[in-house]
Design a protein around this motif. Sequence first.
Motif, PDB file in Angstrom:
ATOM      1  N   MET A   1     -18.141 -71.494-124.288  1.00 18.93           N
ATOM      2  CA  MET A   1     -18.551 -72.678-123.580  1.00 18.93           C
ATOM      3  C   MET A   1     -20.015 -72.491-123.156  1.00 18.93           C
ATOM      4  O   MET A   1     -20.312 -71.847-122.161  1.00 18.93           O
ATOM      5  N   VAL A   2     -20.918 -73.032-123.922  1.00 20.36           N
ATOM      6  CA  VAL A   2     -22.347 -72.944-123.645  1.00 20.36           C
ATOM      7  C   VAL A   2     -22.834 -74.312-123.186  1.00 20.36           C
ATOM      8  O   VAL A   2     -22.522 -75.328-123.800  1.00 20.36           O
ATOM      9  N   ALA A   3     -23.585 -74.317-122.103  1.00 21.06           N
ATOM     10  CA  ALA A   3     -24.135 -75.568-121.578  1.00 21.06           C
ATOM     11  C   ALA A   3     -25.611 -75.651-121.928  1.00 21.06           C
ATOM     12  O   ALA A   3     -26.287 -74.641-122.112  1.00 21.06           O
ATOM     13  N   ARG A   4     -26.093 -76.850-122.023  1.00 20.85           N
ATOM     14  CA  ARG A   4     -27.505 -77.104-122.308  1.00 20.85           C
ATOM     15  C   ARG A   4     -28.115 -77.794-121.096  1.00 20.85           C
ATOM     16  O   ARG A   4     -27.593 -78.800-120.612  1.00 20.85           O
ATOM     17  N   ILE A   5     -29.232 -77.259-120.618  1.00 20.43           N
ATOM     18  CA  ILE A   5     -29.948 -77.846-119.484  1.00 20.43           C
ATOM     19  C   ILE A   5     -31.266 -78.370-120.020  1.00 20.43           C
ATOM     20  O   ILE A   5     -32.038 -77.627-120.627  1.00 20.43           O
ATOM     21  N   TYR A   6     -31.519 -79.665-119.808  1.00 19.00           N
ATOM     22  CA  TYR A   6     -32.734 -80.274-120.341  1.00 19.00           C
ATOM     23  C   TYR A   6     -33.163 -81.447-119.477  1.00 19.00           C
ATOM     24  O   TYR A   6     -32.396 -81.958-118.663  1.00 19.00           O
ATOM     25  N   SER A   7     -34.400 -81.846-119.675  1.00 22.76           N
ATOM     26  CA  SER A   7     -34.926 -83.039-119.015  1.00 22.76           C
ATOM     27  C   SER A   7     -34.996 -84.132-120.074  1.00 22.76           C
ATOM     28  O   SER A   7     -35.692 -83.968-121.076  1.00 22.76           O
ATOM     29  N   PRO A   8     -34.282 -85.243-119.898  1.00 22.73           N
ATOM     30  CA  PRO A   8     -34.253 -86.256-120.946  1.00 22.73           C
ATOM     31  C   PRO A   8     -35.610 -86.924-121.129  1.00 22.73           C
ATOM     32  O   PRO A   8     -36.361 -87.137-120.182  1.00 22.73           O
ATOM     33  N   SER A   9     -35.923 -87.240-122.362  1.00 23.40           N
ATOM     34  CA  SER A   9     -37.175 -87.938-122.656  1.00 23.40           C
ATOM     35  C   SER A   9     -36.943 -89.439-122.547  1.00 23.40           C
ATOM     36  O   SER A   9     -35.813 -89.909-122.540  1.00 23.40           O
ATOM     37  N   LYS A  10     -38.017 -90.171-122.496  1.00 27.18           N
ATOM     38  CA  LYS A  10     -37.874 -91.622-122.381  1.00 27.18           C
ATOM     39  C   LYS A  10     -37.408 -92.185-123.707  1.00 27.18           C
ATOM     40  O   LYS A  10     -37.706 -91.646-124.769  1.00 27.18           O
ATOM     41  N   LYS A  19     -35.682 -92.641-115.358  1.00 29.97           N
ATOM     42  CA  LYS A  19     -34.580 -91.765-115.749  1.00 29.97           C
ATOM     43  C   LYS A  19     -35.044 -90.516-116.487  1.00 29.97           C
ATOM     44  O   LYS A  19     -34.273 -89.910-117.210  1.00 29.97           O
ATOM     45  N   THR A  20     -36.309 -90.129-116.358  1.00 31.39           N
ATOM     46  CA  THR A  20     -36.786 -88.912-116.998  1.00 31.39           C
ATOM     47  C   THR A  20     -37.133 -87.844-115.977  1.00 31.39           C
ATOM     48  O   THR A  20     -37.580 -86.768-116.360  1.00 31.39           O
ATOM     49  N   ASN A  21     -36.925 -88.104-114.697  1.00 30.05           N
ATOM     50  CA  ASN A  21     -37.282 -87.146-113.659  1.00 30.05           C
ATOM     51  C   ASN A  21     -36.153 -86.167-113.355  1.00 30.05           C
ATOM     52  O   ASN A  21     -36.374 -85.165-112.706  1.00 30.05           O
ATOM     53  N   ASN A  22     -34.949 -86.454-113.816  1.00 28.21           N
ATOM     54  CA  ASN A  22     -33.801 -85.598-113.543  1.00 28.21           C
ATOM     55  C   ASN A  22     -33.636 -84.548-114.630  1.00 28.21           C
ATOM     56  O   ASN A  22     -34.174 -84.668-115.725  1.00 28.21           O
ATOM     57  N   TRP A  23     -32.858 -83.531-114.323  1.00 34.01           N
ATOM     58  CA  TRP A  23     -32.457 -82.524-115.291  1.00 34.01           C
ATOM     59  C   TRP A  23     -30.961 -82.691-115.508  1.00 34.01           C
ATOM     60  O   TRP A  23     -30.218 -82.979-114.587  1.00 34.01           O
ATOM     61  N   VAL A  24     -30.525 -82.537-116.748  1.00 33.79           N
ATOM     62  CA  VAL A  24     -29.140 -82.794-117.120  1.00 33.79           C
ATOM     63  C   VAL A  24     -28.509 -81.503-117.634  1.00 33.79           C
ATOM     64  O   VAL A  24     -29.115 -80.771-118.405  1.00 33.79           O
ATOM     65  N   PHE A  55     -29.208 -83.235-112.070  1.00 39.06           N
ATOM     66  CA  PHE A  55     -29.808 -82.501-110.969  1.00 39.06           C
ATOM     67  C   PHE A  55     -31.250 -82.955-110.818  1.00 39.06           C
ATOM     68  O   PHE A  55     -31.882 -83.386-111.775  1.00 39.06           O
ATOM     69  N   SER A  56     -31.775 -82.811-109.609  1.00 43.08           N
ATOM     70  CA  SER A  56     -33.154 -83.258-109.390  1.00 43.08           C
ATOM     71  C   SER A  56     -34.177 -82.230-109.860  1.00 43.08           C
ATOM     72  O   SER A  56     -35.300 -82.589-110.194  1.00 43.08           O
ATOM     73  N   THR A  57     -33.815 -80.948-109.929  1.00 38.57           N
ATOM     74  CA  THR A  57     -34.742 -79.920-110.412  1.00 38.57           C
ATOM     75  C   THR A  57     -34.035 -79.002-111.396  1.00 38.57           C
ATOM     76  O   THR A  57     -32.791 -78.934-111.437  1.00 38.57           O
ATOM     77  N   LYS A  58     -34.832 -78.298-112.166  1.00 36.59           N
ATOM     78  CA  LYS A  58     -34.284 -77.345-113.130  1.00 36.59           C
ATOM     79  C   LYS A  58     -33.627 -76.182-112.405  1.00 36.59           C
ATOM     80  O   LYS A  58     -32.584 -75.680-112.842  1.00 36.59           O
TER      81      LYS A  58
END
Length: 101
Positions: A1-10, A19-24, A55-58
């Motif tokens: 179970m590997v998760a990916r943490i990224y900031s979505p692009s526009k 909606k690009t300021n959050n981290w997912v 999340f609001s930050t990485k």
Amino acid sequence: MVARIYSPSKTAMQSGTAKTNNWVLEFNPQAPKSIDPLMGYTSSSDMKQQIKLKFSTKEEAVAYATRKQITYRVDEESTRKHRRTVYSDNFRFDRLSPWTH
């Protein structure tokens, strides 16, 4: 179970950066999707594909994954290169390419 943490692009349909300021944090699929033979619908038995945490930050996303003992991969945020253009440059005499009309 590997998760990916990224900031979505526009998206291509928006000109702003909403909606690009959050981290997912989202999980990578563990099981392949299958096609229902009767209806042709695509389905999956992997329920973690549906989870998307924002999340609001990485650092918050990394701390959550560490606290819950989730292995994760961080995709760094790519910066957008914005080249400023001026309308009056279309009429300069020292243009690099000549007028085509």
